[in-house]
Design an enzyme around this catalytic site. Structure first.
Site, PDB file in Angstrom:
ATOM      1  N   ASN A 151       0.807  -1.233   0.000  1.00 29.85           N
ATOM      2  CA  ASN A 151       0.000   0.000   0.000  1.00 29.85           C
ATOM      3  C   ASN A 151       0.837   1.281   0.000  1.00 29.85           C
ATOM      4  O   ASN A 151       0.449   2.267  -0.606  1.00 29.85           O
ATOM      5  CB  ASN A 151      -1.020  -0.018   1.140  1.00 29.85           C
ATOM      6  CG  ASN A 151      -0.389  -0.168   2.497  1.00 29.85           C
ATOM      7  OD1 ASN A 151       0.757  -0.582   2.628  1.00 29.85           O
ATOM      8  ND2 ASN A 151      -1.140   0.168   3.520  1.00 29.85           N
ATOM      9  N   GLU A 248       4.293  -4.946  11.921  1.00 32.06           N
ATOM     10  CA  GLU A 248       3.299  -3.890  11.660  1.00 32.06           C
ATOM     11  C   GLU A 248       2.173  -4.547  10.884  1.00 32.06           C
ATOM     12  O   GLU A 248       2.296  -4.804   9.694  1.00 32.06           O
ATOM     13  CB  GLU A 248       3.939  -2.758  10.841  1.00 32.06           C
ATOM     14  CG  GLU A 248       5.050  -2.028  11.557  1.00 32.06           C
ATOM     15  CD  GLU A 248       4.561  -1.197  12.717  1.00 32.06           C
ATOM     16  OE1 GLU A 248       3.370  -0.803  12.735  1.00 32.06           O
ATOM     17  OE2 GLU A 248       5.354  -0.934  13.630  1.00 32.06           O
ATOM     18  N   GLY A 250      -2.302  -5.689  10.539  1.00 32.00           N
ATOM     19  CA  GLY A 250      -3.578  -5.086  10.146  1.00 32.00           C
ATOM     20  C   GLY A 250      -4.382  -4.556  11.320  1.00 32.00           C
ATOM     21  O   GLY A 250      -3.959  -4.636  12.476  1.00 32.00           O
ATOM     22  N   CYS A 282      -3.638   0.693   6.707  1.00 30.16           N
ATOM     23  CA  CYS A 282      -3.756  -0.236   7.845  1.00 30.16           C
ATOM     24  C   CYS A 282      -4.489   0.377   9.031  1.00 30.16           C
ATOM     25  O   CYS A 282      -5.172  -0.325   9.767  1.00 30.16           O
ATOM     26  CB  CYS A 282      -2.365  -0.683   8.271  1.00 30.16           C
ATOM     27  SG  CYS A 282      -1.253   0.703   8.540  1.00 30.16           S
ATOM     28  N   GLU A 461       7.501   1.505  14.886  1.00 31.49           N
ATOM     29  CA  GLU A 461       8.287   2.186  13.864  1.00 31.49           C
ATOM     30  C   GLU A 461       8.230   3.682  14.156  1.00 31.49           C
ATOM     31  O   GLU A 461       7.274   4.158  14.783  1.00 31.49           O
ATOM     32  CB  GLU A 461       7.725   1.893  12.462  1.00 31.49           C
ATOM     33  CG  GLU A 461       8.076   0.483  12.027  1.00 31.49           C
ATOM     34  CD  GLU A 461       7.799   0.179  10.569  1.00 31.49           C
ATOM     35  OE1 GLU A 461       6.780   0.640  10.032  1.00 31.49           O
ATOM     36  OE2 GLU A 461       8.616  -0.547   9.975  1.00 31.49           O
TER      37      GLU A 461
HETATM   38  P1  NAD Z   1       0.724  -9.737   3.080  1.00 29.89           P
HETATM   39  O1  NAD Z   1       0.804 -10.207   4.480  1.00 29.89           O
HETATM   40  O2  NAD Z   1      -0.014 -10.539   2.094  1.00 29.89           O
HETATM   41  O3  NAD Z   1       2.191  -9.570   2.466  1.00 29.89           O
HETATM   42  C1  NAD Z   1       3.159  -8.736   3.065  1.00 29.89           C
HETATM   43  C2  NAD Z   1       4.543  -9.153   2.617  1.00 29.89           C
HETATM   44  O4  NAD Z   1       4.841 -10.444   3.127  1.00 29.89           O
HETATM   45  C3  NAD Z   1       4.714  -9.261   1.108  1.00 29.89           C
HETATM   46  O5  NAD Z   1       5.979  -8.741   0.773  1.00 29.89           O
HETATM   47  C4  NAD Z   1       4.664 -10.753   0.855  1.00 29.89           C
HETATM   48  O6  NAD Z   1       5.360 -11.168  -0.293  1.00 29.89           O
HETATM   49  C5  NAD Z   1       5.344 -11.288   2.100  1.00 29.89           C
HETATM   50  N1  NAD Z   1       5.005 -12.662   2.477  1.00 29.89           N
HETATM   51  C6  NAD Z   1       3.902 -13.373   2.185  1.00 29.89           C
HETATM   52  N2  NAD Z   1       3.946 -14.590   2.778  1.00 29.89           N
HETATM   53  C7  NAD Z   1       5.103 -14.638   3.472  1.00 29.89           C
HETATM   54  C8  NAD Z   1       5.717 -15.611   4.318  1.00 29.89           C
HETATM   55  N3  NAD Z   1       5.157 -16.800   4.551  1.00 29.89           N
HETATM   56  N4  NAD Z   1       6.918 -15.313   4.877  1.00 29.89           N
HETATM   57  C9  NAD Z   1       7.494 -14.120   4.676  1.00 29.89           C
HETATM   58  N5  NAD Z   1       6.969 -13.162   3.889  1.00 29.89           N
HETATM   59  C10 NAD Z   1       5.781 -13.414   3.296  1.00 29.89           C
HETATM   60  O7  NAD Z   1       0.146  -8.254   3.168  1.00 29.89           O
HETATM   61  P2  NAD Z   1      -0.244  -7.291   1.960  1.00 29.89           P
HETATM   62  O8  NAD Z   1      -1.491  -7.818   1.341  1.00 29.89           O
HETATM   63  O9  NAD Z   1       0.951  -7.046   1.113  1.00 29.89           O
HETATM   64  O10 NAD Z   1      -0.554  -5.932   2.716  1.00 29.89           O
HETATM   65  C11 NAD Z   1      -1.776  -5.607   3.286  1.00 29.89           C
HETATM   66  C12 NAD Z   1      -1.732  -5.831   4.779  1.00 29.89           C
HETATM   67  O11 NAD Z   1      -0.667  -5.087   5.353  1.00 29.89           O
HETATM   68  C13 NAD Z   1      -2.974  -5.376   5.504  1.00 29.89           C
HETATM   69  O12 NAD Z   1      -3.342  -6.335   6.455  1.00 29.89           O
HETATM   70  C14 NAD Z   1      -2.528  -4.101   6.195  1.00 29.89           C
HETATM   71  O13 NAD Z   1      -3.281  -3.764   7.332  1.00 29.89           O
HETATM   72  C15 NAD Z   1      -1.117  -4.402   6.516  1.00 29.89           C
HETATM   73  N6  NAD Z   1      -0.356  -3.162   6.714  1.00 29.89           N
HETATM   74  C16 NAD Z   1       0.029  -2.824   7.974  1.00 29.89           C
HETATM   75  C17 NAD Z   1       0.735  -1.646   8.184  1.00 29.89           C
HETATM   76  C18 NAD Z   1       1.168  -1.236   9.566  1.00 29.89           C
HETATM   77  O14 NAD Z   1       2.040  -0.399   9.676  1.00 29.89           O
HETATM   78  N7  NAD Z   1       0.603  -1.773  10.626  1.00 29.89           N
HETATM   79  C19 NAD Z   1       1.059  -0.822   7.106  1.00 29.89           C
HETATM   80  C20 NAD Z   1       0.657  -1.205   5.836  1.00 29.89           C
HETATM   81  C21 NAD Z   1      -0.052  -2.381   5.642  1.00 29.89           C
END
Ligand code: NAD
Length: 487
Positions: A151, A248, A250, A282, A461
């Site tokens: 995002n 960090e 959801g 998020c 962070e």
């Molecule tokens: P995701 O969990 O699908 O993927 C995040 C990252 O993890 C990607 O780079 C992906 O390739 C990697 N990944 C996937 N499976 C993995 C594994 N088994 N081991 C290691 N890495 C792996 O999330 P997304 O769809 O990319 O992002 C959306 C989510 O991120 C939402 O839930 C959102 O709330 C959260 N988010 C949180 C923050 C925060 O600061 N709290 C900020 C932005 C987004």
């Protein structure tokens, strides 16, 4: 058809993989492949580790103020290239140019500037004990991994690398496979600014490359941004060699609108916290609790402004303020949540469908959606949707809304809209969330620590404390008295 290629960025330059495996990156606003990315195969992975170790040796031996000087150069380059980088973010994510142009690169650069400025302020302690004394040194951890979500790709890469590099670590960063280009641009900028090769490497791929990072024995820490479910997996793998973790994750955050709030401001907060970045933030306040006495007024202004002020379309058009969702799959998921909301008895007050704007007819758009007649147990009020979908809930009194707001396993963010100073603070102190706003929503300056309570995360962070999450304390005891021994 041949597409432009993006390679892994290792040891100061793009590096070709050996397997030849690539994946496509699609512009969410056009449904077209815009470039292909080489997967980090074993050859790349080994090179990433080797060069990060060499980079770490050089970088950690530098004076913190020297590191700061170099990182400040990177900040200047990021700001100089704002528009070029913002455009990359728009094409990769589908978010509106009017956001990327003033938020994504700017807030990324701010974090590097902040932590670069902190680098020379890191000090240990010393204390006398019974004539002897000890002192502590704050030492870097070594090679750290960063794993990003899609995002805010460049911003996340900056927020993770800033404290890591300022503290003297090297980082291997894996951006989301949906939005990989920004991280390479950051890596180039670091090199241009004078960061030694290997200090910031970028590896590309999906879950399996992420998994490799989280299990590798020579990586000391993983800072992860993504979903709660993935976060749990990452933590499990990181346990293999007891890596330090920052998570960090959801949220399903509440916004509490009291009857003494400025209602126009409350509507602004609710819209910002649900429709900004087409709802893919998020900290979004996807559960908007409105006190009964102001419900009618709140809804009427919310619907009017949602109807009148949202402009969906080609995200590069500076007038557009609602972009495309990240992928067709994600658009489908958001639409399924909307269907579930309808099935479970909520009323669609506005939106509730996909959009096909004339300037971007193939894009993955979803209309800003507001549900009313919601109940706390509905799926749309419990699960993170990560799209422009707001649920409005009614409440009567303060204690009731605090309990309902806290009734979620997540605890990333919360907001209170009230002009009663004492109530606003009293309520926010009882909310189980790590990032809270009073009469504001979404602002996240580099100076302010951010992170989640409960399932929304571990560690923080930004802010002063984040640099400590990339340092370890060495205690050195110095004997000033004759060493006594029974032997
Ligand atoms: P995701 O969990 O699908 O993927 C995040 C990252 O993890 C990607 O780079 C992906 O390739 C990697 N990944 C996937 N499976 C993995 C594994 N088994 N081991 C290691 N890495 C792996 O999330 P997304 O769809 O990319 O992002 C959306 C989510 O991120 C939402 O839930 C959102 O709330 C959260 N988010 C949180 C923050 C925060 O600061 N709290 C900020 C932005 C987004």
């Amino acid at each position: 058809m041949s597409y432009p290629r993006l390679q892994n960025f290792i040891d100061g330059a793009p590096m070709a993989n050996a397997s030849g495996d690539v994946f496509d990156v699609i512009n969410p606003a056009t449904d077209e492949v815009i470039y292909q990315v080489e997967v980090a195969d074993e050859h790349i992975q080994q090179a990433a580790i080797d060069s990060a170790k060499a980079g770490f040796a050089q970088w950690s031996a530098m004076q913190p103020i020297e590191r700061a000087r170099i990182l400040h150069k990177a900040v200047a380059l990021l700001r100089e290239r704002n528009d070029e980088l913002a455009k990359i973010e728009v094409l990769d994510t589908g978010k509106p140019w009017q956001e990327a142009e003033c938020v994504d690169v700017v807030t990324g650069a701010d974090a590097i500037e902040y932590f670069a400025s902190l680098a020379p302020t890191v000090v240990g302690q010393q204390q006398e004990v019974a004539g002897d004394f000890y002192y502590t040194r704050k030492e870097a951890l070594g090679v750290c991994a960063g794993i990003g979500a899609w995002n805010y790709p460049l911003q996340i890469a900056c927020w993770k690398s800033a404290p890591a590099l300022a503290a003297g670590n090297a980082m291997i960063f894996k951006p989301s496979e949906e939005t990989p280009k920004g991280a390479n641009m950051l890596a180039e900028i670091f090199i241009e600014a004078g960061v030694p090769a290997g200090v910031f490497n970028v590896v590309h791929g999906a879950a399996e490359v992420g998994q490799w990072l989280t299990t590798h024995s020579e990586i000391e820490k993983v800072s992860f941004t993504g979903e709660v479910g993935t976060g749990k997996k990452v933590m499990q793998s990181a346990a293999s060699n007891l890596k330090d973790v920052t998570m960090e994750l959801g949220g399903k955050s509440p916004l509490l609108v009291f009857d003494d709030a400025d209602i126009s401001e409350a509507v602004s907060a609710a819209m910002l916290g649900n429709f900004y970045t087409q709802g893919e933030v998020c900290t979004n306040c996807t559960r908007v609790f409105v006190q009964r006495g102001v419900y009618e007024q709140f809804m009427s202004e919310l619907l009017e402004r949602t109807q009148k002020n949202i402009i969906a379309g080609d995200p590069l058009d500076p007038e557009v303020n609602l972009g495309a969702l990240i992928s067709k799959k994600h658009q489908q998921l958001v639409l399924e949540y909307i269907d579930k909301g309808k099935q479970e008895g909520a009323t669609v007050a506005i939106g509730g469908h996909a959009l096909t704007p004339t300037s971007a007819p193939q894009g993955y758009f979803v209309a800003p959606t507001v549900f009313t007649d919601c109940d706390d147990n509905m799926t749309i009020c419990r699960e993170e949707i990560f799209g422009p979908v707001m649920s409005v809930l009614v409440f009567d009194d303060e204690q009731e809304v605090i309990e309902r707001a806290n009734n979620t396993p997540m605890g990333l963010a919360a907001g209170v809209m009230s002009q009663d100073l004492r109530r606003a603070h009293r309520v926010i102190h009882q909310l189980e969330a790590g990032i809270c706003w009073i009469n504001a929503y979404g602002a996240s300056p580099a100076e302010m620590p951010v992170g989640g309570y409960k399932l929304s995360g571990i560690g923080r962070e930004n802010g002063l404390e984040a640099i400590n999450q990339y340092l370890q304390t060495k205690s050195v005891y110095v004997g000033m008295n004759q060493l006594e021994s029974p032997f």
